[in-house]
Design an enzyme around this catalytic site. Sequence first.
Site, mmCIF file in Angstrom:
data_model
loop_
_atom_site.group_PDB
_atom_site.id
_atom_site.type_symbol
_atom_site.label_atom_id
_atom_site.label_comp_id
_atom_site.label_asym_id
_atom_site.label_seq_id
_atom_site.Cartn_x
_atom_site.Cartn_y
_atom_site.Cartn_z
ATOM 1 N N GLU A 171 58.589 18.682 157.753
ATOM 2 C CA GLU A 171 58.872 17.293 158.099
ATOM 3 C C GLU A 171 57.791 16.745 159.050
ATOM 4 O OE1 GLU A 171 60.428 14.884 157.120
ATOM 5 O OE2 GLU A 171 60.674 13.511 158.807
ATOM 6 N N HIS A 193 48.415 35.289 154.465
ATOM 7 C CA HIS A 193 48.316 35.519 153.019
ATOM 8 C C HIS A 193 47.437 34.472 152.340
ATOM 9 C CE1 HIS A 193 51.183 38.768 153.250
ATOM 10 N NE2 HIS A 193 52.021 37.984 153.912
ATOM 11 N N ASN A 243 63.757 -6.271 140.302
ATOM 12 C CA ASN A 243 63.488 -4.913 140.795
ATOM 13 C C ASN A 243 63.895 -3.948 139.693
ATOM 14 O OD1 ASN A 243 62.928 -6.081 143.228
ATOM 15 N ND2 ASN A 243 64.790 -5.366 144.254
ATOM 16 N N GLY A 244 63.138 -2.884 139.505
ATOM 17 C CA GLY A 244 63.484 -1.905 138.475
ATOM 18 C C GLY A 244 62.400 -1.844 137.415
ATOM 19 N N CYS A 272 60.868 -2.999 146.081
ATOM 20 C CA CYS A 272 60.763 -4.455 146.004
ATOM 21 C C CYS A 272 62.019 -5.097 146.609
ATOM 22 C CB CYS A 272 60.597 -4.984 144.585
ATOM 23 S SG CYS A 272 59.312 -4.198 143.632
ATOM 24 N N LYS A 290 59.970 1.672 151.327
ATOM 25 C CA LYS A 290 61.097 2.363 151.956
ATOM 26 C C LYS A 290 62.018 3.048 150.947
ATOM 27 C CE LYS A 290 63.663 3.399 155.535
ATOM 28 N NZ LYS A 290 63.203 4.569 156.308
ATOM 29 N N LYS A 350 55.508 13.500 158.189
ATOM 30 C CA LYS A 350 55.457 12.309 159.039
ATOM 31 C C LYS A 350 54.011 11.956 159.347
ATOM 32 C CE LYS A 350 58.411 10.983 158.794
ATOM 33 N NZ LYS A 350 59.731 11.027 158.225
ATOM 34 N N ARG A 376 60.588 -2.898 151.917
ATOM 35 C CA ARG A 376 60.874 -2.350 150.587
ATOM 36 C C ARG A 376 59.659 -2.409 149.661
ATOM 37 N NH1 ARG A 376 66.490 -2.279 149.531
ATOM 38 N NH2 ARG A 376 65.993 -2.247 147.323
ATOM 39 N N TRP A 378 56.441 -4.068 145.271
ATOM 40 C CA TRP A 378 55.729 -2.782 145.330
ATOM 41 C C TRP A 378 55.380 -2.471 143.885
ATOM 42 C CZ3 TRP A 378 56.506 2.220 143.406
ATOM 43 C CH2 TRP A 378 55.747 3.224 144.012
ATOM 44 N N GLU A 403 52.101 10.642 156.187
ATOM 45 C CA GLU A 403 52.660 9.380 155.685
ATOM 46 C C GLU A 403 52.194 8.172 156.500
ATOM 47 O OE1 GLU A 403 57.166 8.353 154.457
ATOM 48 O OE2 GLU A 403 57.019 9.601 156.220
HETATM 49 C C1 AGP Z 1 60.450 9.541 154.746
HETATM 50 O O1 AGP Z 1 59.681 9.374 155.880
HETATM 51 C C2 AGP Z 1 59.865 9.008 153.514
HETATM 52 N N1 AGP Z 1 59.563 7.622 153.606
HETATM 53 C C3 AGP Z 1 60.498 9.427 152.205
HETATM 54 O O2 AGP Z 1 60.136 10.754 151.998
HETATM 55 C C4 AGP Z 1 62.032 9.287 152.068
HETATM 56 O O3 AGP Z 1 62.669 10.177 152.930
HETATM 57 C C5 AGP Z 1 62.429 9.552 150.608
HETATM 58 O O4 AGP Z 1 61.798 8.615 149.771
HETATM 59 C C6 AGP Z 1 63.923 9.535 150.384
HETATM 60 O O5 AGP Z 1 64.496 8.319 150.736
HETATM 61 P P1 AGP Z 1 66.053 8.185 150.867
HETATM 62 O O6 AGP Z 1 66.484 9.012 152.031
HETATM 63 O O7 AGP Z 1 66.296 6.717 151.095
HETATM 64 O O8 AGP Z 1 66.661 8.673 149.594
#
Ligand code: AGP
Length: 608
Positions: free
Chosen positions: A483, A506, A100-101, A2, A603, A487, A27, A74, A490
């Site tokens: 990774e 396996h 936020n929180g 947020c 984010k 990507k 965010r 969010w 996501e």
């Molecule tokens: C990455 O593409 C993601 N959006 C997510 O996994 C991110 O890397 C993770 O939430 C950690 O975020 P940070 O690096 O800000 O701690």
Amino acid sequence: MCGIVAYIGPKDATPFLLEGLARLEYRGYDSAGVAVAGRTGGLKLRKVKGRVADLAAAVPARFKGGTGIGHTRWATHGVPSDANAHPHLDNAERIAVVHNGIIENADELRAKLTADGAVFRSETDTEVLSHLIAAHAAGGVELEDAVRAALGRVVGTYGIAVLDAEQPDRIVVARNGSPIVLGIGEKEMFAASDVSALVRYTRQVVHLEDGELATVRADGFRTFTADARTTHRQPSTVDWEIDSFDTGGYEHYLLKEIHEQPGSVERTLSGRLDERFSTAHLGGLNLDARELREIRRVKILGCGSAYYAGEMGAQLIEELARIPAHSEPASEFRYRNPVIEADTLYVAVSQSGETYDTLAAVQEIKRKGGRVLGVVNTVGSAIARECDGGIYLHAGPEVSVASTKAFTSTVVAFALLALHFGRIHDLSPADGRRIVAALQALPDQIREVLDQSEAIAKLAAEYADSTGMMFIGRVRGYPVAREGAQKLKEISYVHAEAYPASELKHGPLALISPELPTVALVPDDELLDKNLTTLGEIKARSGRVIAVAHRRPEDRLVDHCILVPKSEPELDPLLLNIPLQLLAYHAAVALGRDVDKPRNLAKSVTVE
Ligand code: AGP
């Protein structure tokens, strides 16, 4: 998670609030709202389910006031809806709160407030704050005292901004586990959860500490603690450029950030390579050579892509420094009562520096007497401040939800750490020189990969409608596969699974069919023959293969091949990863996805 913005000054607050929210939208983006203290008295409120653009369309021209707060959400408590969007008001519509929180004792407080006559209009935990502050503000109490008293009854995490229709000459903000930063202007003041909302207006900022509050007026601010002791905070200057927060002519932030990588890697390396001693200088570690020699193990902690970057980091440390190293999700580590060892170096990885699980892991290690370094992008962030030392990435702000340039810079930072460690241990000067030269070559090599963007776009369009994709790699290639799969899923929502190539037979080989293509990392290293054998096994089951390789395997083994320049074997994963970023990006575009703001995500995950 947020975003919060606040303004107080001679101008109309609304344009700043809406623009600030648009910059913070990465965010959280399921609903948004603003409240201003109108010049004629009373609060004006608009909030909508949807994006900031929907909010801007819903705000009428007469929505004016010199003091205001805003929020982009969010959802955690309650579905995304107009009612659950912030700001939240008390019943008299005097107090407005953005938050936020998470308020952990919200149910208990809600029951008490309801018994006292409060009528709740949302399902959020935040709404208890507006009723609680209003209850404490009755009878001419100063807003800051009412906020202090209310927060004294709250258990949980928060970054909040509070507006009072009866005291419109001030905003009160508070921080506990969720960032709040003040922006100092010319006879006007700003506040936000993130400097990106402020940089167009001021570079002079003050980051609140946990447990700190501030009363913000047009001509200045006062910071204080929960028990009303004044604190003294010096402003710092933000060095991020305004254009870092624009798409700069690219269709999406993500594409821009992928293309920024030659420059961001240069910044991560800048001033840190020592050709004379074939090593790296890392001034912020706060550990001398003697202390480093006593380290017997390295444990790396991060979430999501930060965790995968940590896996690449662990591989680099083991290979170059011959110190056992391991990466673990911080979100798991913190819940398993971990054994903390004096001779283990803990390294927390985070782009945002705000991820709650990673922060909680750091706090747990420190509570048990462990030593933690941070590998962090955001200067002054909670994780950076909590650590004993560390490495800043200097990758620049990353706006798109999917991490790309911060991921790459994190791995580069680990290469520097591994080189530094290695040269204190047994890495020879010749090997040190080899790594220094390879690191220096990276920016140009990344450019070479980026030049293939169009060809990768065609490939992505061809494969985008697959039911899923398998990503495989061996040893150094496995974190790259993880990774790459992360990507793709996501941002394109295509199911993707990563496996060590050695594990395919396996179990997951049963999945292989023409409908499930495989992206295979095939570096030209000591495991090349093993990888080629795996490709043969996939082709024998009618699987389709996209290889990412240094040289094209025989045609019978692959359907497509993306070639990347060769680095030193230890650093190859960095370059093998870049085409996977482009593949995911172009697949998401081909499928018409909201690339920078994928569904259900945000984010920074600042909640548990
Ligand atoms: C990455 O593409 C993601 N959006 C997510 O996994 C991110 O890397 C993770 O939430 C950690 O975020 P940070 O690096 O800000 O701690």
